[in-house]
Design an enzyme around this catalytic site. Sequence first.
Site, PDB file in Angstrom:
ATOM      1  CD  GLU A  78       5.259  -1.324  -9.955  1.00  0.00           C
ATOM      2  OE1 GLU A  78       4.968  -1.505  -8.754  1.00  0.00           O
ATOM      3  OE2 GLU A  78       6.419  -1.088 -10.354  1.00  0.00           O
ATOM      4  N   GLY A  79       3.409   3.349 -12.249  1.00  0.00           N
ATOM      5  CA  GLY A  79       3.833   4.529 -13.017  1.00  0.00           C
ATOM      6  C   GLY A  79       3.137   4.561 -14.359  1.00  0.00           C
ATOM      7  CB  THR A  80       0.732   6.995 -15.859  1.00  0.00           C
ATOM      8  OG1 THR A  80       1.574   8.155 -15.764  1.00  0.00           O
ATOM      9  CG2 THR A  80      -0.246   6.975 -14.688  1.00  0.00           C
TER      10      THR A  80
ATOM     11  CD  GLN B 147     -11.659  -3.099 -36.638  1.00  0.00           C
ATOM     12  OE1 GLN B 147     -12.073  -2.716 -35.542  1.00  0.00           O
ATOM     13  NE2 GLN B 147     -12.328  -2.925 -37.761  1.00  0.00           N
ATOM     14  CB  ILE B 148      -8.288  -9.459 -36.346  1.00  0.00           C
ATOM     15  CG1 ILE B 148      -7.250  -8.517 -36.971  1.00  0.00           C
ATOM     16  CG2 ILE B 148      -8.195 -10.855 -36.962  1.00  0.00           C
ATOM     17  CD1 ILE B 148      -5.807  -8.891 -36.723  1.00  0.00           C
TER      18      ILE B 148
ATOM     19  CD1 TRP C 111      -5.125   4.575  -6.610  1.00  0.00           C
ATOM     20  CD2 TRP C 111      -6.876   3.434  -7.369  1.00  0.00           C
ATOM     21  NE1 TRP C 111      -5.967   5.464  -7.228  1.00  0.00           N
ATOM     22  CE2 TRP C 111      -7.040   4.777  -7.704  1.00  0.00           C
ATOM     23  CE3 TRP C 111      -7.862   2.514  -7.752  1.00  0.00           C
ATOM     24  CZ2 TRP C 111      -8.145   5.252  -8.394  1.00  0.00           C
ATOM     25  CZ3 TRP C 111      -8.966   2.982  -8.430  1.00  0.00           C
ATOM     26  CH2 TRP C 111      -9.098   4.327  -8.744  1.00  0.00           C
TER      27      TRP C 111
ATOM     28  CB  CYS D 269      -0.891   0.025   1.242  1.00  0.00           C
ATOM     29  SG  CYS D 269      -1.730  -1.526   1.564  1.00  0.00           S
TER      30      CYS D 269
HETATM   31  C1  LIG Z   1      -6.088  -1.794 -10.576  1.00  0.00           C
HETATM   32  C2  LIG Z   1      -5.058  -1.004  -9.858  1.00  0.00           C
HETATM   33  C3  LIG Z   1      -4.211  -1.640  -8.976  1.00  0.00           C
HETATM   34  C4  LIG Z   1      -3.252  -0.901  -8.269  1.00  0.00           C
HETATM   35  N1  LIG Z   1      -2.483  -1.527  -7.334  1.00  0.00           N
HETATM   36  C5  LIG Z   1      -1.719  -0.786  -6.505  1.00  0.00           C
HETATM   37  C6  LIG Z   1      -1.078  -1.372  -5.371  1.00  0.00           C
HETATM   38  O1  LIG Z   1      -1.159  -2.581  -5.146  1.00  0.00           O
HETATM   39  N2  LIG Z   1      -0.392  -0.568  -4.526  1.00  0.00           N
HETATM   40  C7  LIG Z   1      -0.291   0.771  -4.736  1.00  0.00           C
HETATM   41  O2  LIG Z   1       0.350   1.448  -3.928  1.00  0.00           O
HETATM   42  N3  LIG Z   1      -0.859   1.370  -5.809  1.00  0.00           N
HETATM   43  C8  LIG Z   1      -1.586   0.618  -6.684  1.00  0.00           C
HETATM   44  N4  LIG Z   1      -2.212   1.219  -7.758  1.00  0.00           N
HETATM   45  C9  LIG Z   1      -2.088   2.668  -7.948  1.00  0.00           C
HETATM   46  C10 LIG Z   1      -1.376   3.095  -9.209  1.00  0.00           C
HETATM   47  O3  LIG Z   1      -0.004   2.889  -9.092  1.00  0.00           O
HETATM   48  C11 LIG Z   1      -1.754   4.570  -9.485  1.00  0.00           C
HETATM   49  O4  LIG Z   1      -3.094   4.559  -9.952  1.00  0.00           O
HETATM   50  C12 LIG Z   1      -0.849   5.240 -10.481  1.00  0.00           C
HETATM   51  O5  LIG Z   1       0.412   5.460  -9.897  1.00  0.00           O
HETATM   52  C13 LIG Z   1      -1.394   6.573 -10.975  1.00  0.00           C
HETATM   53  O6  LIG Z   1      -1.816   7.391  -9.930  1.00  0.00           O
HETATM   54  P1  LIG Z   1      -3.271   8.082  -9.976  1.00  0.00           P
HETATM   55  O7  LIG Z   1      -4.259   7.032 -10.278  1.00  0.00           O
HETATM   56  O8  LIG Z   1      -3.454   8.869  -8.741  1.00  0.00           O
HETATM   57  O9  LIG Z   1      -3.223   9.037 -11.246  1.00  0.00           O
HETATM   58  P2  LIG Z   1      -2.667  10.554 -11.278  1.00  0.00           P
HETATM   59  O10 LIG Z   1      -1.307  10.607 -10.720  1.00  0.00           O
HETATM   60  O11 LIG Z   1      -3.705  11.461 -10.713  1.00  0.00           O
HETATM   61  O12 LIG Z   1      -2.578  10.777 -12.853  1.00  0.00           O
HETATM   62  C14 LIG Z   1      -3.713  11.135 -13.659  1.00  0.00           C
HETATM   63  C15 LIG Z   1      -3.217  11.418 -15.073  1.00  0.00           C
HETATM   64  O13 LIG Z   1      -2.307  12.542 -15.049  1.00  0.00           O
HETATM   65  C16 LIG Z   1      -1.067  12.170 -15.634  1.00  0.00           C
HETATM   66  N5  LIG Z   1       0.033  12.859 -14.959  1.00  0.00           N
HETATM   67  C17 LIG Z   1       0.246  13.004 -13.615  1.00  0.00           C
HETATM   68  N6  LIG Z   1       1.383  13.670 -13.380  1.00  0.00           N
HETATM   69  C18 LIG Z   1       1.923  13.958 -14.590  1.00  0.00           C
HETATM   70  C19 LIG Z   1       3.089  14.621 -15.029  1.00  0.00           C
HETATM   71  N7  LIG Z   1       3.963  15.129 -14.151  1.00  0.00           N
HETATM   72  N8  LIG Z   1       3.325  14.724 -16.349  1.00  0.00           N
HETATM   73  C20 LIG Z   1       2.447  14.202 -17.257  1.00  0.00           C
HETATM   74  N9  LIG Z   1       1.323  13.560 -16.904  1.00  0.00           N
HETATM   75  C21 LIG Z   1       1.059  13.419 -15.596  1.00  0.00           C
HETATM   76  C22 LIG Z   1      -0.974  10.666 -15.430  1.00  0.00           C
HETATM   77  O14 LIG Z   1      -0.079  10.076 -16.358  1.00  0.00           O
HETATM   78  C23 LIG Z   1      -2.418  10.245 -15.674  1.00  0.00           C
HETATM   79  O15 LIG Z   1      -2.659  10.152 -17.045  1.00  0.00           O
HETATM   80  C24 LIG Z   1      -3.133   0.490  -8.502  1.00  0.00           C
HETATM   81  C25 LIG Z   1      -3.974   1.116  -9.417  1.00  0.00           C
HETATM   82  C26 LIG Z   1      -4.953   0.398 -10.079  1.00  0.00           C
HETATM   83  C27 LIG Z   1      -5.884   1.129 -11.030  1.00  0.00           C
END
Ligand SMILES: Cc1cc2nc3c(=O)[nH]c(=O)nc-3n(C[C@H](O)[C@H](O)[C@H](O)COP(=O)(O)OP(=O)(O)OC[C@H]3O[C@@H](n4cnc5c(N)ncnc54)[C@H](O)[C@@H]3O)c2cc1C
Length: 408
Positions: free
Chosen positions: A388-390, A361-362, A162, A128
């Site tokens: 794990e980082g977007t 699509q296919i 999450w 977490c």
């Molecule tokens: C199914 C699922 C399982 C998960 N499991 C875990 C878990 O076990 N443990 C845990 O700790 N977390 C977990 N996570 C959390 C996950 O790591 C976060 O959702 C993720 O790090 C993104 O954070 P956020 O959702 O708050 O999005 P945000 O940080 O709010 O981002 C929203 C959007 O803004 C963009 N953005 C933000 N900052 C920037 C920037 N500086 N430059 C450009 N774009 C930016 C992002 O790329 C994204 O498109 C999980 C999430 C999901 C959905």
Amino acid sequence: MAEFTMELNEEQKEVRDWLHGFAADVIRPAAAEWDEREETPWPVIQEAAKVGIYSLDFYAQQYFDPTGLGIPMAMEELFWGDAGIALSIVGTGLAAVGVLANGTEEQIGTWIPQMYGDAGDVKVAAFCSSEPDAGSDVASMRTRAVYDEAKDEWVINGTKTWATNGGIANVHVVVAVVDPELGSKGHASFIIPPNTPGLSQGQKFKKHGIRASHTAEVVLEDVRVPGSCLLGGKERLDERLARAREKAKAGSERVKNAAMATFEASRPAVGAMAVGTARAAYEVALDYATTREQFGRPIIDNQGVAFQLADMRTAVDAARLLVWRASWMAVNGKPFTAAEGSMSKLFASETAKKVTAQAIQILGGNGYTREYPVERMHRDAAIYTIFEGTSEIQRLVIARTLSGMPIR
Ligand SMILES: Cc1cc2nc3c(=O)[nH]c(=O)nc-3n(C[C@H](O)[C@H](O)[C@H](O)COP(=O)(O)OP(=O)(O)OC[C@H]3O[C@@H](n4cnc5c(N)ncnc54)[C@H](O)[C@@H]3O)c2cc1C
């Protein structure tokens, strides 16, 4: 140091085939059911425990494989079976790695067995870190851990979100702020033992994909844990904080970025999950394209379809190569001078999203229904570009590493 190789050795091939058999015979047939139920597939985890796939031994063996290919090979096969179920199986391993990497020998020996339970009574664990206001911006974390010296206990308050397996885990690993002045360098990780008062599950999320994997908020209200639950111990934490304070005083930018190496090392594993999903969708599409006939011939006879399949396979193989390279680098301590870990996760996760969409699509109308697995794979694939980082954060890390500039 092991030489980089693109070929699995005999032993690895045996493990891969064994995992593939489990994925094909046990995971894949259960995928649609658990996706619909949106529940943790306990019977499948139990099966995995019985055969030895759900165990610390198995995970550690792959994790410490000197070629670096153990974890990516295992992830690819399990996620080829189904992403939601596979995440339920490997989620505990992701939490266990936090303990393996930062815990003392005693902590590893005490807590990791409790994370897995045993084949007759399986347990899961949760890691977490994310919070409602601290997702990509980990440094803005607010969950606070305060040391009560008189009792040698830590008192933890905050809300995590999450969390995979959050609230249903036997053992939770929680990251909390111990020194708010130091940003992410002032964080520490704590074990929350089973049945600790004050820890409760908040909202359980209803998700777009990987629905067999449980994701929920974890609320921590005056959670008290013994001093021995601080991962790595107090002495090591105090030394680390003292070093960070000195660097912060000296105004060193490095303080902020030092944590990156850990993420670089763990990201290829997520890339490998994405490769598994992408390969699965590609295989279904290839099979369909060679058997489905329109205009009196298989649809693959059309270049428009065949070229898509050529692109899909090329992308899957390219993603795997990036993942294997980064994984080999991580295990062999090679510096990530071009953020190769982030590169592998970025490319593999974007590939999974694209390839699964191409597969729909296919398959035409069939691709859009739940009678065929590709719509589920497409929903599942969307997670890889988020957790794990977007993808945007991966690009940020790569761009900063390449340029040496603090790009925002
Ligand atoms: C199914 C699922 C399982 C998960 N499991 C875990 C878990 O076990 N443990 C845990 O700790 N977390 C977990 N996570 C959390 C996950 O790591 C976060 O959702 C993720 O790090 C993104 O954070 P956020 O959702 O708050 O999005 P945000 O940080 O709010 O981002 C929203 C959007 O803004 C963009 N953005 C933000 N900052 C920037 C920037 N500086 N430059 C450009 N774009 C930016 C992002 O790329 C994204 O498109 C999980 C999430 C999901 C959905």
